[in-house]
Design an enzyme around this catalytic site. Structure first.
Site, PDB file in Angstrom:
ATOM      1  CB  CYS A 104      12.560 -48.805  10.885  1.00 11.12           C
ATOM      2  SG  CYS A 104      12.011 -50.241  11.841  1.00 11.12           S
ATOM      3  CB  CYS A 109      13.653 -48.845  14.861  1.00  8.72           C
ATOM      4  SG  CYS A 109      12.777 -50.223  15.628  1.00  8.72           S
TER       5      CYS A 109
END
Lengths: 196, 90
Positions: A104, A109
């Site tokens: 990410c 994430c």
């Protein structure tokens, strides 16, 4: 957990913040404890490993997983969670000619429910900045030396979309049970910084 | 406009240190509390995931780069609570 001086100052700040929110009736201590306990109990790379092992032994499941991962993992009683709508999951399969790795670049994430809490390096500026520019070098730093003819695909996660790698089944594991196969799968394999 | 968090492809951050990871989800109790607070506030609808990300990205660049991972979360939660009038200064 040892705490140095700077960390102690932050700890006090967090305690004050928590107290103010509890006093204001926005959150309760019990609620925070419950959230933490559930998270630590449920979010684990064992979930991702179960998915991989099932895909290795069940070709139909593998196809459903690669086609629509959110639906397929429900067969194992798993879900990605999310605020309102479930986060979108895409599972990407390694082959003899393609290796996948997730990142990410913007923050951190990560499919927490399937991989557990993310490792420190996943959230580091070094990993986020470099794996998209020199993935082969970064994988080598993890001890994963890929042949030059293996292409590398880097998947950049977002707030709505999460990725998980489906590693290749190691050779010589034909006699192993599904549970034994799940035991071979590591968190790094699910991220793509290890072969399995 | 690219903000400080958009580090993909940037150079100068040095090598990745896989060995530094100790498999611990949190490295101090306060990190766990910040994690739980963030989840609780999102569940209450005080803010959503996109607002949280946006707040992290609005942390001034020098502060962003100097902060640890959960310090950024803390700064962002405080920022959102102030902006929504749930946390008066002081």
């Amino acid at each position: 957990m040892s705490e140095d001086h700077a960390s102690t100052a932050i700890a006090a700040r967090v305690r004050r913040l928590e107290e103010r929110l509890v006093d204001a009736g926005v959150v309760s201590d019990a609620e925070l404890d419950t959230i933490l306990n559930r998270f630590l109990a449920k979010a684990s790379p064992l979930n991702g490993a179960r998915i991989v092992a099932r895909a290795w032994v069940d070709e139909g499941f593998r196809e459903r997983l690669l086609d629509d991962a959110n639906s397929a993992i429900k067969e194992l009683g798993l879900s990605l969670g999310g605020d309102h709508a479930e986060l979108r999951l895409r599972v990407v399969a390694n082959t003899q000619t393609l290796h996948n790795v997730i990142v990410c670049t913007l923050c951190s994430c990560y499919p927490l429910q399937l991989l557990g809490p993310s490792p420190s390096w996943y959230k580091s500026l070094a990993y986020r900045s470099r794996v998209v520019r020199v993935p082969r070098d970064v994988l080598a730093e993890f001890g994963l030396h890929l042949p030059d003819d293996v292409e590398i695909a880097v998947w950049d996660s977002s707030a709505e979309s999460r990725y998980m790698v489906l590693p290749m089944r190691p050779p010589g594991t034909e006699d192993k049970s599904e549970d034994e196969l799940a035991g071979l799968v590591t968190r790094e394999g699910l991220i793509g910084t290890a072969a399995v | 406009m690219s903000r400080v968090h958009d580090v993909g492809g940037q150079t100068g951050f040095g090598p990745v240190s896989p060995d530094l990871d100790d498999n611990q989800p949190f490295h101090a109790d306060w990190e766990a509390r910040v994690f739980a607070l963030n989840t609780a506030l999102r569940r209450r609808g005080v803010f959503n995931l996109d607002e949280m990300r946006d707040a992290i990205e609005r942390i001034p660049p020098e502060q962003y780069l100097a902060a640890s991972y959960y310090e950024r979360w803390l700064l962002a939660v405080e920022m959102l609570l102030r902006e929504k009038g749930l946390l008066a200064d002081g």
